[in-house]
Design a protein around this motif. Structure first.
Motif, PDB file in Angstrom:
ATOM      1  N   PRO A  31       0.821  -1.214   0.000  1.00 38.23           N
ATOM      2  CA  PRO A  31       0.000   0.000   0.000  1.00 38.23           C
ATOM      3  C   PRO A  31       0.850   1.258   0.000  1.00 38.23           C
ATOM      4  N   PRO A  32       0.407   2.303  -0.707  1.00 43.91           N
ATOM      5  CA  PRO A  32       1.087   3.599  -0.622  1.00 43.91           C
ATOM      6  C   PRO A  32       0.815   4.251   0.733  1.00 43.91           C
ATOM      7  N   ALA A  57       2.130   9.915  10.206  1.00 50.86           N
ATOM      8  CA  ALA A  57       2.587   8.905  11.157  1.00 50.86           C
ATOM      9  C   ALA A  57       3.704   8.020  10.605  1.00 50.86           C
ATOM     10  N   ILE A  58       4.137   8.276   9.363  1.00 47.03           N
ATOM     11  CA  ILE A  58       5.143   7.414   8.722  1.00 47.03           C
ATOM     12  C   ILE A  58       6.471   8.157   8.676  1.00 47.03           C
ATOM     13  N   ALA A  59       7.486   7.602   9.317  1.00 49.82           N
ATOM     14  CA  ALA A  59       8.807   8.231   9.356  1.00 49.82           C
ATOM     15  C   ALA A  59       9.469   8.166   7.982  1.00 49.82           C
ATOM     16  N   ASN A  64       6.912   3.923   2.068  1.00 51.52           N
ATOM     17  CA  ASN A  64       6.936   2.961   0.964  1.00 51.52           C
ATOM     18  C   ASN A  64       7.035   3.758  -0.342  1.00 51.52           C
ATOM     19  N   TYR A  65       8.240   4.182  -0.653  1.00 56.13           N
ATOM     20  CA  TYR A  65       8.448   5.055  -1.813  1.00 56.13           C
ATOM     21  C   TYR A  65       8.031   4.371  -3.110  1.00 56.13           C
ATOM     22  N   ALA A 184      13.880  13.003  -0.604  1.00 62.18           N
ATOM     23  CA  ALA A 184      13.989  13.089  -2.071  1.00 62.18           C
ATOM     24  C   ALA A 184      14.514  11.798  -2.691  1.00 62.18           C
ATOM     25  N   MET A 185      15.147  10.963  -1.874  1.00 62.88           N
ATOM     26  CA  MET A 185      15.588   9.646  -2.335  1.00 62.88           C
ATOM     27  C   MET A 185      14.981   8.580  -1.436  1.00 62.88           C
ATOM     28  N   PRO A 186      14.535   7.475  -2.075  1.00 65.91           N
ATOM     29  CA  PRO A 186      14.680   7.095  -3.478  1.00 65.91           C
ATOM     30  C   PRO A 186      13.565   7.601  -4.400  1.00 65.91           C
ATOM     31  N   GLU A 187      12.792   8.566  -3.934  1.00 61.46           N
ATOM     32  CA  GLU A 187      11.671   9.056  -4.740  1.00 61.46           C
ATOM     33  C   GLU A 187      12.117   9.458  -6.149  1.00 61.46           C
ATOM     34  N   ALA A 188      13.239  10.192  -6.211  1.00 62.73           N
ATOM     35  CA  ALA A 188      13.696  10.723  -7.502  1.00 62.73           C
ATOM     36  C   ALA A 188      14.083   9.614  -8.471  1.00 62.73           C
ATOM     37  N   VAL A 189      14.815   8.616  -7.991  1.00 58.32           N
ATOM     38  CA  VAL A 189      15.283   7.569  -8.906  1.00 58.32           C
ATOM     39  C   VAL A 189      14.137   6.641  -9.298  1.00 58.32           C
TER      40      VAL A 189
END
Length: 250
Positions: A31-32, A57-59, A64-65, A184-189
């Motif tokens: 799940p996102p 609530a999610i560090a 879950n990128y 910003a990582m690993p979102e960007a990749v």
């Protein structure tokens, strides 16, 4: 379906945008962080994920990128803006100001950072320029339309959730970082692997460790700069959406 989407972090509540609908979305990666939110900006519905969950609530290291980026891709997103809050390192980047980073350095570890493996094989993403120059330029132009200056620079991505030591910020500055954040990582990749244009709109909310007046409270700085800063972020996003709509790029 929209080509433009958002992932909004700690500033989501302060951003104060209307949520018209919530779509529960399943991905191969679990799940996102939140349903795909249909947020209303300049009269248009834009898909959005709350990076830390709607209850925050999610560090950063628990996000879950992969599921977040995949869910937005399933909803048609091909141009993605990450809204992040950062600590300011560079002397001329002050809390309360905005930035659109040009580069990043990844100091994180242990995060699932690829859609590759298994049947998909190994993915060697071209990542010399981690952000979309075109989308970044559109963000800067939107700020310019509103008379809001945008810093450029290098985003150092740390593991969190704790803040950094003075020595760690000294190291980041020696490495060339002008701002520090955790997401910003690993979102960007991951966006790059799916062919999504990705850029970050960063709000400076505090001096990084050792960069502000001695004894200055980090949490007081964040509280002071977050709400007013997110008001300007909302105006920039509204202008970005209006400009994209005029080009039929939504």
């Amino acid at each position: 379906m929209s080509k433009l989407g958002l992932i909004v972090g700690s500033g989501l509540i302060a951003l104060d945008i209307d949520v018209a609908a919530r779509a529960q979305t399943h991905t191969p990666y679990g799940p996102p962080s939140s349903p795909v939110l249909s947020v209303v900006i300049a009269g248009h519905r834009i898909p959005c994920i709350a990076r830390h969950g709607e209850a925050h609530a999610i560090a950063p290291h628990e996000v879950n990128y992969r599921a977040n980026v995949w869910a937005l891709y399933q909803h048609g997103v091909r141009r993605l803006v990450g809204v992040n809050v950062v600590g300011t390192i560079a002397a001329d980047f002050r809390p309360g100001e905005l930035a659109v980073p040009e580069q990043l350095i990844d100091y994180t570890w242990g995060r699932e950072s690829t859609f590759g493996g298994g049947e998909r094989g190994v993915l060697h993403a071209e990542f010399a320029e981690p952000f979309s120059a075109e989308l970044a330029a559109e963000l800067v132009a939107a700020g310019g339309t509103l008379g809001i200056a945008m810093r450029r620079g290098v985003y150092g991505v740390t593991q969190g959730p704790r803040l950094e030591t003075v020595a760690e910020i000294d190291r980041l500055e020696r490495d060339g970082c002008t701002m520090v954040g955790m997401t910003a990582m690993p979102e960007a990749v991951l966006a790059r692997e799916l062919g999504i244009d990705y850029a970050v709109l960063a709000l400076g909310v505090n001096h990084a460790a050792g960069r502000g007046p001695r004894g200055e409270s980090v949490h007081a700085q964040i509280e002071s700069h977050l709400k007013e800063g997110m008001t300007r972020v909302a105006r920039i996003l509204e202008t970005l959406v209006q400009d994209a709509a005029s080009r039929a790029a939504l």
